[in-house]
Write a protein that holds these residues in place. Structure first.
Motif, mmCIF file in Angstrom:
data_model
loop_
_atom_site.group_PDB
_atom_site.id
_atom_site.type_symbol
_atom_site.label_atom_id
_atom_site.label_comp_id
_atom_site.label_asym_id
_atom_site.label_seq_id
_atom_site.Cartn_x
_atom_site.Cartn_y
_atom_site.Cartn_z
ATOM 1 N N HIS A 263 -2.502 14.351 9.813
ATOM 2 C CA HIS A 263 -2.863 12.796 9.909
ATOM 3 C C HIS A 263 -3.156 12.942 8.736
ATOM 4 N N LEU A 264 -2.671 12.808 7.416
ATOM 5 C CA LEU A 264 -3.065 12.394 6.213
ATOM 6 C C LEU A 264 -1.176 11.748 6.349
ATOM 7 N N ALA A 265 -0.699 12.172 6.867
ATOM 8 C CA ALA A 265 1.009 11.211 7.252
ATOM 9 C C ALA A 265 0.804 10.563 8.092
ATOM 10 N N GLU A 266 0.459 10.137 8.792
ATOM 11 C CA GLU A 266 0.266 9.735 9.895
ATOM 12 C C GLU A 266 -0.369 8.250 9.380
ATOM 13 N N ARG A 267 -1.596 8.438 8.079
ATOM 14 C CA ARG A 267 -2.063 7.653 7.943
ATOM 15 C C ARG A 267 -1.453 6.680 6.840
ATOM 16 N N THR A 268 -0.198 7.334 6.120
ATOM 17 C CA THR A 268 -0.222 6.727 5.421
ATOM 18 C C THR A 268 1.593 6.012 5.317
ATOM 19 N N GLY A 269 1.728 7.224 6.389
ATOM 20 C CA GLY A 269 3.228 6.377 7.249
ATOM 21 C C GLY A 269 4.725 6.767 5.587
ATOM 22 N N LEU A 270 4.029 7.767 5.036
ATOM 23 C CA LEU A 270 5.759 8.279 3.977
ATOM 24 C C LEU A 270 5.756 9.653 4.786
ATOM 25 N N GLU A 271 7.144 9.408 4.087
ATOM 26 C CA GLU A 271 8.485 10.174 4.553
ATOM 27 C C GLU A 271 7.792 11.710 4.005
ATOM 28 N N ASP A 272 7.975 11.610 2.245
ATOM 29 C CA ASP A 272 7.725 12.530 1.272
ATOM 30 C C ASP A 272 6.377 13.337 2.067
ATOM 31 N N ILE A 273 5.114 12.490 2.201
ATOM 32 C CA ILE A 273 4.063 13.100 2.418
ATOM 33 C C ILE A 273 4.592 14.087 3.756
ATOM 34 N N ARG A 274 5.390 13.617 4.921
ATOM 35 C CA ARG A 274 5.368 14.147 6.407
ATOM 36 C C ARG A 274 6.406 15.007 5.691
ATOM 37 N N GLY A 275 7.485 15.491 4.580
ATOM 38 C CA GLY A 275 7.890 16.733 4.382
ATOM 39 C C GLY A 275 7.074 17.463 3.497
ATOM 40 N N LEU A 276 5.885 16.954 3.227
ATOM 41 C CA LEU A 276 5.294 18.184 2.410
ATOM 42 C C LEU A 276 4.047 19.359 3.863
ATOM 43 N N VAL A 277 3.610 17.836 4.221
ATOM 44 C CA VAL A 277 3.012 19.076 5.847
ATOM 45 C C VAL A 277 3.923 19.720 6.074
ATOM 46 N N SER A 278 4.743 19.969 6.390
ATOM 47 C CA SER A 278 6.028 20.345 6.703
ATOM 48 C C SER A 278 5.983 21.721 6.019
ATOM 49 N N LEU A 279 5.922 21.920 4.943
ATOM 50 C CA LEU A 279 6.286 23.057 4.138
ATOM 51 C C LEU A 279 5.108 23.626 3.741
ATOM 52 N N LEU A 280 4.026 23.280 3.239
ATOM 53 C CA LEU A 280 2.645 23.669 3.267
ATOM 54 C C LEU A 280 1.835 23.693 5.621
ATOM 55 N N ALA A 281 2.304 23.567 6.751
ATOM 56 C CA ALA A 281 2.734 24.015 7.278
ATOM 57 C C ALA A 281 2.653 25.527 7.674
ATOM 58 N N GLN A 282 4.218 25.248 7.397
ATOM 59 C CA GLN A 282 5.117 26.600 7.762
ATOM 60 C C GLN A 282 4.655 27.768 6.700
ATOM 61 N N SER A 283 4.348 27.177 5.620
ATOM 62 C CA SER A 283 3.989 28.092 3.794
ATOM 63 C C SER A 283 2.207 29.113 4.522
ATOM 64 N N ARG B 120 0.790 -1.440 -0.360
ATOM 65 C CA ARG B 120 -0.199 -0.108 -0.281
ATOM 66 C C ARG B 120 1.225 1.139 0.100
ATOM 67 N N MET B 121 1.307 1.309 1.185
ATOM 68 C CA MET B 121 2.399 2.968 1.148
ATOM 69 C C MET B 121 3.544 2.778 -0.759
ATOM 70 N N THR B 122 3.533 1.421 -1.435
ATOM 71 C CA THR B 122 4.594 1.632 -1.730
ATOM 72 C C THR B 122 3.471 2.097 -3.136
ATOM 73 N N ARG B 123 2.425 1.698 -3.559
ATOM 74 C CA ARG B 123 0.957 1.843 -4.388
ATOM 75 C C ARG B 123 0.964 3.837 -4.038
ATOM 76 N N LEU B 124 0.363 3.786 -2.861
ATOM 77 C CA LEU B 124 0.494 5.754 -2.361
ATOM 78 C C LEU B 124 1.809 6.404 -2.829
ATOM 79 N N LEU B 125 3.248 6.316 -2.893
ATOM 80 C CA LEU B 125 4.226 6.643 -3.339
ATOM 81 C C LEU B 125 4.498 6.655 -4.680
ATOM 82 N N VAL B 126 3.864 5.588 -5.349
ATOM 83 C CA VAL B 126 3.451 6.429 -7.379
ATOM 84 C C VAL B 126 2.184 7.169 -7.208
ATOM 85 N N ALA B 127 2.074 6.904 -6.780
ATOM 86 C CA ALA B 127 0.528 7.839 -7.034
ATOM 87 C C ALA B 127 0.651 8.907 -6.756
#
Length: 322
Positions: A234-254, A168-175
């Protein structure tokens, strides 16, 4: 039965005591099995207990087209509740593992532990039934087979859930790159971040349904009054992907400092493409090292056999004539 009795007789050393222990074990097992099944069935067939169980699971009022959980699911939940309450499993490692694997049901932890408990018992029971059919089976091998069956029953659900999580994490990372590009286009066209997430979820509902569901949950949380940064966390916690965590951090700062969300998404998309390229180059660089072992074990023996075999046969013929 005779085989199991003979094994018990070898261990005890007294035939009468072995018979008594064997009969007592069978009787106790039968009584416990009947009592357990009676309690579970009576609890499931009782409409009051079933209604209370459904309310605890959040199915107190079923929507149109929503199916109620089956009796097997309710039975697994009742067995799994012996390992801990639902409140204790909210933030546990098992809850996180099941969430990453796609099991977001409130009773997922209870069902998971129930399967891990019942699977070894079922496999051990089947192994004990098959043991008398194996000829010349020693006591050590029989105990080893029973232990192996119990270990397989205990580890198989965990391995299955872990494999499902990785897939599942691989499919999410590809999408994720496609969703990020669509989000950049939507934000640059004038849509706000929640509307952009909703539009991306609608567009990817067919091609990538799992990521579309996650984005739809983010949009639902924002509509319910949760802050955008919290919903993205919450999205980053549900998926467990580091790429989404990085996006969340950038959007939170923005969002916190009032900078352009479109510029943030565009910069992160470029960085993400660079990371994908670097990861592909790293994988390609490892291919040469990984090919050494297949070459040594598979290709080179055949090559030497074809190349040197005729010469060896010629030498043997020459020495044979001498």
């Amino acid at each position: 039965m005779d085989y199991l009795l003979s094994l018990l007789n070898r261990v005890v050393g007294n035939e009468e005591l072995a018979r008594l222990l064997f009969v007592g074990a069978i009787g106790l097992s039968a009584v416990l099995a009947m009592v357990t099944l009676a309690m579970l069935v009576s609890g499931l067939r009782d409409p009051v207990q079933r209604r209370l169980t459904l309310i605890k699971r959040g199915h107190g009022s079923l929507a149109v087209g929503q199916e109620a959980p089956s009796n097997l699911q309710l039975m697994l939940e009742q067995v799994g509740q012996r390992f801990g309450s639902a409140e204790q499993g909210q933030d546990s490692a098992t809850r996180t593992l099941l969430t990453h694997a796609g099991y977001r049901s409130p009773a997922a932890v209870q069902s998971y532990w129930a399967v891990r408990l019942l699977a070894p018992l079922v496999l051990v029971g089947l192994t004990l039934l098959v043991l008398p059919l194996i000829p010349k089976l020693s006591l050590f091998i029989g105990i080893a087979l029973v232990t192996a069956a119990a270990a397989v029953g205990w580890l198989a659900p965990a391995i299955y859930v872990d494999k499902r999580k990785q897939a599942r994490m691989t499919r999410l990372l590809v999408a994720f790159p496609d969703a990020l590009d669509l989000m950049v286009v939507c934000v640059e066209s004038g849509l706000a971040l929640p509307q952009a997430i909703e539009r991306v979820a609608d567009e990817m509902a067919v091609s990538q349904p799992e990521l579309a569901v996650e984005l739809a949950l983010v949009n639902a949380e924002i509509r319910a009054g949760i802050a955008s940064t919290e919903a993205l966390k919450h999205l980053a916690e549900r998926t467990g992907l580091e790429d989404i965590r990085g996006l969340v951090s950038l959007l939170a700062q923005s969002i916190r400092f009032g900078t352009s969300v479109a510029d943030t998404l565009r910069i992160y998309a470029e960085e993400f493409r660079d990371r994908r390229t670097q990861k592909a180059e790293e994988t390609a660089a490892k291919i040469g090292t990984k090919l050494i072992f297949p070459l040594i074990l598979c290709l080179w023996p055949s090559f030497f056999l074809v190349a040197i075999g005729p010469a060896i046969i010629g030498v043997l013929k020459v020495f044979g004539k001498v």
